[in-house]
Design a protein around this motif. Structure first.
Motif, mmCIF file in Angstrom:
data_model
loop_
_atom_site.group_PDB
_atom_site.id
_atom_site.type_symbol
_atom_site.label_atom_id
_atom_site.label_comp_id
_atom_site.label_asym_id
_atom_site.label_seq_id
_atom_site.Cartn_x
_atom_site.Cartn_y
_atom_site.Cartn_z
ATOM 1 N N LEU A 293 0.829 -1.199 0.000
ATOM 2 C CA LEU A 293 0.000 0.000 0.000
ATOM 3 C C LEU A 293 0.868 1.256 0.000
ATOM 4 O O LEU A 293 0.600 2.213 -0.735
ATOM 5 N N LEU A 294 1.918 1.233 0.790
ATOM 6 C CA LEU A 294 2.834 2.368 0.818
ATOM 7 C C LEU A 294 3.474 2.570 -0.555
ATOM 8 O O LEU A 294 3.601 3.698 -1.031
ATOM 9 N N LYS A 295 3.842 1.485 -1.213
ATOM 10 C CA LYS A 295 4.441 1.568 -2.543
ATOM 11 C C LYS A 295 3.455 2.178 -3.541
ATOM 12 O O LYS A 295 3.828 3.003 -4.378
ATOM 13 N N GLN B 235 4.702 10.035 -6.971
ATOM 14 C CA GLN B 235 5.763 10.324 -7.932
ATOM 15 C C GLN B 235 5.189 10.663 -9.304
ATOM 16 O O GLN B 235 5.649 11.599 -9.967
ATOM 17 N N TYR B 236 4.182 9.905 -9.721
ATOM 18 C CA TYR B 236 3.544 10.178 -11.010
ATOM 19 C C TYR B 236 2.923 11.582 -11.019
ATOM 20 O O TYR B 236 3.136 12.354 -11.965
ATOM 21 N N LEU B 237 2.161 11.902 -9.975
ATOM 22 C CA LEU B 237 1.507 13.217 -9.928
ATOM 23 C C LEU B 237 2.527 14.345 -9.872
ATOM 24 O O LEU B 237 2.328 15.392 -10.495
ATOM 25 N N LEU C 111 7.808 13.668 2.690
ATOM 26 C CA LEU C 111 8.726 13.577 3.830
ATOM 27 C C LEU C 111 9.305 12.165 3.944
ATOM 28 O O LEU C 111 10.489 11.997 4.254
ATOM 29 N N LEU C 112 8.483 11.162 3.687
ATOM 30 C CA LEU C 112 8.970 9.777 3.756
ATOM 31 C C LEU C 112 10.002 9.491 2.668
ATOM 32 O O LEU C 112 10.976 8.769 2.901
ATOM 33 N N GLU D 145 -4.776 9.000 6.045
ATOM 34 C CA GLU D 145 -5.491 10.273 5.868
ATOM 35 C C GLU D 145 -4.555 11.338 5.294
ATOM 36 O O GLU D 145 -4.938 12.094 4.401
ATOM 37 N N LEU D 146 -3.331 11.398 5.792
ATOM 38 C CA LEU D 146 -2.358 12.359 5.259
ATOM 39 C C LEU D 146 -1.958 11.997 3.827
ATOM 40 O O LEU D 146 -1.776 12.877 2.989
ATOM 41 N N PHE D 147 -1.817 10.703 3.545
ATOM 42 C CA PHE D 147 -1.506 10.273 2.180
ATOM 43 C C PHE D 147 -2.609 10.723 1.232
ATOM 44 O O PHE D 147 -2.340 11.300 0.179
ATOM 45 N N ASP D 148 -3.850 10.436 1.603
ATOM 46 C CA ASP D 148 -4.988 10.803 0.762
ATOM 47 C C ASP D 148 -5.062 12.312 0.553
ATOM 48 O O ASP D 148 -5.357 12.786 -0.542
#
Length: 181
Positions: free
Chosen positions: A5-7, A14-16, A108-109, A127-130
């Motif tokens: 999921l992290l990947k 990266q795409y965006l 940041l990651l 939530e932060l990822f989204d």
């Protein structure tokens, strides 16, 4: 949270980011062309009103979002590595600071992985990822829905629609014969 999921989030991010960079470059070129094509029709701004409006707008510094303690902890770890006083560059530190202020956990990651800094992910991080993915998508959409982007990338009907909108917006008639399309 699974590594898979992290990947997925990382690849989407990266795409965006690449897409946004490409569209920003294209947009800069289109804006130059836009000004060349429509400069005679663009109404001159009322500088007095612009100054008044600028006073009423909040600045970026005045808008504070609460940051997650985990995000703050990661930022501090990264700052200790990237800060110019610790051997980092001003550009890298500025980029890090922007990611933190935007609550861009994915960014940041990615920075943390470059410096071998570990971060324990949990479900609350989704939530932060989204939020980051949504923000990038909206920014990309804003460029792609601009009048300049649509005028130069659209078909004849799209160009005519943009001209129609400009005539209404600016209150002036645009001579289509002068435009090369």
């Amino acid at each position: 949270m699974s590594e898979r999921l992290l990947k997925k989030y990382s690849l989407q991010y990266q795409y965006l980011m690449l897409e946004l960079e490409e569209v920003q470059l294209e947009s800069n070129e289109l804006n130059k062309k836009w000004n060349d094509v429509f400069s005679e029709y663009i109404p001159k701004p009322d500088l007095k009103n612009l100054k008044e409006e600028a006073k009423d707008k909040p600045t970026k510094k005045s808008i504070k979002k609460s940051k997650s303690p985990k995000l703050k902890k990661l930022y501090r770890k990264l700052s200790s590595e990237i800060h110019p006083d610790k051997g980092g560059t001003d550009d890298n530190f500025s980029e890090l600071k922007n990611k933190y202020e935007d609550q861009d956990l994915i960014g940041l990651l990615e920075t943390a992985s470059k410096y071998n800094i570990k971060y324990d992910l949990d479900k609350s991080d989704i939530e932060l990822f989204d939020s980051t993915i949504s923000k990038l998508s909206k920014e990309l959409n804003a460029f792609k829905t601009s009048l300049a982007y649509n005028f130069f990338n659209g078909d004849k009907n799209t160009k005519l629609m943009v001209i129609n909108q400009l005539e209404k917006l600016w209150g002036t008639k645009i001579d289509i014969k002068k435009l090369d399309f």
